[in-house]
Design a protein around this motif. Structure first.
Motif, mmCIF file in Angstrom:
data_model
loop_
_atom_site.group_PDB
_atom_site.id
_atom_site.type_symbol
_atom_site.label_atom_id
_atom_site.label_comp_id
_atom_site.label_asym_id
_atom_site.label_seq_id
_atom_site.Cartn_x
_atom_site.Cartn_y
_atom_site.Cartn_z
ATOM 1 N N ALA A 140 102.414 5.469 148.786
ATOM 2 C CA ALA A 140 102.804 4.339 149.090
ATOM 3 C C ALA A 140 103.874 3.935 147.770
ATOM 4 O O ALA A 140 105.328 3.396 148.315
ATOM 5 C CB ALA A 140 101.736 3.328 149.049
ATOM 6 N N TRP A 141 103.376 4.533 146.755
ATOM 7 C CA TRP A 141 104.438 4.367 145.586
ATOM 8 C C TRP A 141 106.062 5.111 145.522
ATOM 9 O O TRP A 141 106.279 5.093 145.779
ATOM 10 C CB TRP A 141 103.730 4.389 144.141
ATOM 11 N N LEU A 142 105.322 6.696 146.724
ATOM 12 C CA LEU A 142 106.035 7.237 146.670
ATOM 13 C C LEU A 142 106.978 7.093 147.868
ATOM 14 O O LEU A 142 108.192 6.999 148.132
ATOM 15 C CB LEU A 142 105.751 9.017 146.715
ATOM 16 N N VAL A 143 106.891 7.020 148.688
ATOM 17 C CA VAL A 143 107.537 7.369 149.969
ATOM 18 C C VAL A 143 108.317 6.859 150.567
ATOM 19 O O VAL A 143 109.257 6.346 150.695
ATOM 20 C CB VAL A 143 106.355 7.949 151.134
ATOM 21 N N PRO A 144 107.675 5.001 150.823
ATOM 22 C CA PRO A 144 109.016 4.327 151.545
ATOM 23 C C PRO A 144 109.929 3.735 150.078
ATOM 24 O O PRO A 144 111.561 3.520 150.462
ATOM 25 C CB PRO A 144 107.870 1.990 151.228
ATOM 26 N N SER A 145 109.705 3.847 148.770
ATOM 27 C CA SER A 145 111.078 3.953 147.852
ATOM 28 C C SER A 145 111.816 5.115 147.909
ATOM 29 O O SER A 145 113.060 4.853 148.116
ATOM 30 C CB SER A 145 110.573 3.759 146.279
ATOM 31 N N PRO A 174 111.974 6.610 138.714
ATOM 32 C CA PRO A 174 110.448 5.787 138.218
ATOM 33 C C PRO A 174 109.285 6.057 139.919
ATOM 34 O O PRO A 174 108.093 5.956 139.222
ATOM 35 C CB PRO A 174 110.769 4.477 138.934
ATOM 36 N N LEU A 175 109.620 7.364 141.003
ATOM 37 C CA LEU A 175 109.092 7.547 141.498
ATOM 38 C C LEU A 175 108.148 9.206 140.578
ATOM 39 O O LEU A 175 106.938 9.035 142.343
ATOM 40 C CB LEU A 175 109.628 7.780 142.660
ATOM 41 N N TYR A 176 108.974 9.798 140.438
ATOM 42 C CA TYR A 176 108.156 10.867 139.211
ATOM 43 C C TYR A 176 106.844 10.679 139.323
ATOM 44 O O TYR A 176 105.879 11.628 139.444
ATOM 45 C CB TYR A 176 109.258 11.902 138.846
ATOM 46 N N PRO A 177 106.097 10.144 138.525
ATOM 47 C CA PRO A 177 104.546 9.867 138.082
ATOM 48 C C PRO A 177 104.385 9.747 139.148
ATOM 49 O O PRO A 177 102.846 10.677 139.019
ATOM 50 C CB PRO A 177 104.498 8.644 137.043
#
Length: 574
Positions: A335-340, A357-360
């Motif tokens: 959820a952190w990764l896919v929508p953004s 910011p999505l790499y972590p």
């Protein structure tokens, strides 16, 4: 036969190296922090002090900060006489503080020492690595959390941003802090709903959102909102959102950010919001700003380079991540990764650092699959591990080519570190099925340090023609003028020139350059070949006495074109 080959491969393998350090660091959080700090410094420091100001974004940020220091106005943001309202003030305040501390500690010419302006990015990158470890502990065991943080420290993209005086490393720090606090709230609700949340994690999250807003606007809030929305849809419940303390938290965020926003509104009227929201943020959604447009899929293709060496395992981890998608931990990270990610792919303006910011989240997902020893083992997928060797090998060839083209030599100084990087990459790939994924990844991480040393500490510093502004600044200061005044023709008007030689640097045509020299001693004109004729004609017409000081040949990396400038010096008396 295969066993014999594997034994031969193992006998040729290098010592355990980072794996031994990982064993040592796994025993305590203190040791883990020491290892991460040491590795981050090894990854980020090469070239940090040597590379001159880079065009264009870094030089623009640094120059705007320098003007704050010169004017004493820490509310308004300007580049020369133009307002610079594309980003909020946070990064300029951090850079100003770094330069002031450097000056107080005796750094000579602190206002034009670019590495001082880079310190917030360095600290932001190191902080983001440490925070990745902290966030990962909510999802995986300590050893895997260390691996996730090391993946971030060795990632190509973060290595670039740690060395540039701009917003993105600091934005990453605030983003990881906000998402880590949010993750703990969500996982607490899923695993132990009877346990109260308290105010610590919501307070951290909203404070991080406020800090991110002062650095780069509402991006951190976007990550939080999209993640919360995706989780609420998948869980078919939004009641957990109250654990985020949204009303009190939003008020707290406004209290933190509003003083500067009110101050800039009083100073600029609606100008800041028109430029920051209308001309910068919204126009990036609808058009490719400054020739940075690209179709969807751009970030997916770049990922395999920008997240190297961790990206080599991403494809192998993907099938297991998909199977685990309904587990609370994987659910949050996706959820952190896919929508953004989808938002960034859809937005017209694209730059590599937008998805940093999505790499972590990706790093933690890969570390979790490593922990389960559940990487895909299909031969056609395993062949992709050759990427550990291909990247440093390509870098080694590219470095030699760059030296031949720009330095007219073979760049022998870069060969040893480039060779070590390639050899480590070769072992990472060749011994993957012998020593396992973790040790292979660790070898790739060490290779990334040698790649960084090759590129940033050797290649760039030994090719000064890639930084014409720094060469020009040295020539001007060698002329013996305490305060040189400079004008440049329009063919070369890069922000790094303004940062290096002075805020009052002027840009004009050939005739205007001659008029500028007429103003007196210690005036210099940088004239490109196309403007020389008009410069000479005007100089003769007004009876200007001038001298040819130096001819500069370089390469403008921001536009990919050669630069040829002649420095003329005024012989007029003031």
């Amino acid at each position: 036969m295969s066993t014999t080959i594997n034994d031969e491969r193992r006998s040729l393998a290098p010592p355990r190296g980072l794996a031994t350090a990982l064993d040592w660091a796994t025993t305590s959080h203190k040791r883990a922090a020491v290892l991460l700090l040491a590795f981050a410094l090894l990854a980020f420091i090469p070239g940090f002090f040597q590379i001159p100001a880079v065009d264009r974004d870094e030089a623009r940020f640094a120059q705007a900060t320098k003007q704050m220091l010169e004017s004493g106005d820490y509310v308004d943001i300007r580049f020369q006489d133009e307002v610079r309202y594309k980003k909020p003030v946070g990064i300029y305040w951090l850079q100003s503080a770094a330069v002031k501390v450097g000056s107080a500690l005796g750094v000579s010419e602190a206002h034009t020492t670019i590495w001082l302006y880079r310190l917030p990015s360095l600290f932001g990158a190191i902080g983001a690595v440490l925070l990745t470890y902290w966030v990962a502990l909510a999802f995986v065991a300590r050893r895997s959390a260390l691996v996730a943080a090391l993946m971030m420290a060795s990632a190509v993209l973060l290595g670039v941003e740690a060395r540039l005086a701009k917003t993105d490393a600091v934005l990453l720090f605030t983003s990881v802090l906000a998402m880590g606090a949010m993750a703990r709230i969500y996982l607490n609700e899923r695993r132990t709903p009877e346990k109260p949340v308290g105010w610590q994690m919501p307070g951290l999250m909203w404070t991080a959102i406020a800090a991110g807003a002062l650095v780069k606007g509402p991006l951190v809030l976007m990550f939080v909102v999209l993640t919360a929305g995706a989780l609420s849809i998948v869980d078919r419940s939004a009641r957990w959102l109250w654990k985020l303390k949204p009303i009190a938290g939003f008020i707290w965020m406004l209290l933190l950010v509003s003083p500067w926003f009110i101050a800039i509104a009083l100073k600029s009227g609606e100008s800041f919001f028109v430029q920051a929201v209308g001309q910068d943020m919204l126009s990036k959604v609808t058009s490719g700003q400054e020739a940075h447009g690209a179709p969807p899929g751009y970030y997916f293709l770049l990922f395999w380079v920008t997240f190297w060496p961790g990206s080599v395992l991403a494809g192998l981890a993907a099938p297991t991540v998909w199977r685990a998608r309904k587990e609370p931990g994987a659910q949050f990270l996706l959820a952190w990764l896919v929508p953004s990610w989808i938002v960034f792919e859809v937005v017209m303006t694209k730059l590599p650092h937008y998805v940093l910011p999505l790499y972590p989240a990706i790093a933690i997902l890969i570390a979790g699959i490593l922990e389960r020893d559940a990487l895909a083992k299909k031969p056609w997928m395993v062949r992709g591990t050759v990427g550990w060797f291909l990247f440093p090998a390509v870098i080694a060839v590219a470095v030699v080519a760059i030296f031949i083209v720009f330095g007219r030599d073979l760049g022998l100084a870069a060969w040893p570190s480039a060779a070590v990087a390639a050899i480590l990459g070769l072992f990472a790939w060749w011994l993957y099925d012998v020593d396992g994924a973790e040790r292979a990844l660790l070898r790739g991480m060490v290779a990334s340090v040698f790649v960084a040393f090759t590129v940033y500490a050797v290649t760039f510093p030994l090719l000064p023609m890639l930084f014409p502004s720094a060469v020009i600044a040295r020539e001007l200061h060698a002329a013996g003028c305490e305060n040189p005044h400079v004008a440049s023709t329009y063919a070369y008007q890069e922000p790094s020139l303004v940062f290096s030689v002075g805020t009052d640097t002027r840009f004009t045509d050939g005739a205007g350059a001659a008029e500028f020299l007429r103003q007196g001693a210690c005036h210099f004109a940088l004239v490109d070949p196309r403007s020389e004729r008009s410069f000479v004609q005007r100089a003769n017409a007004i009876g200007l006495r001038y001298a040819l000081s130096q001819r500069i040949e370089g390469f403008n990396i921001s536009i990919g074109k050669p630069v040829v400038l002649t420095i003329f010096r005024s012989m007029e008396t003031p």
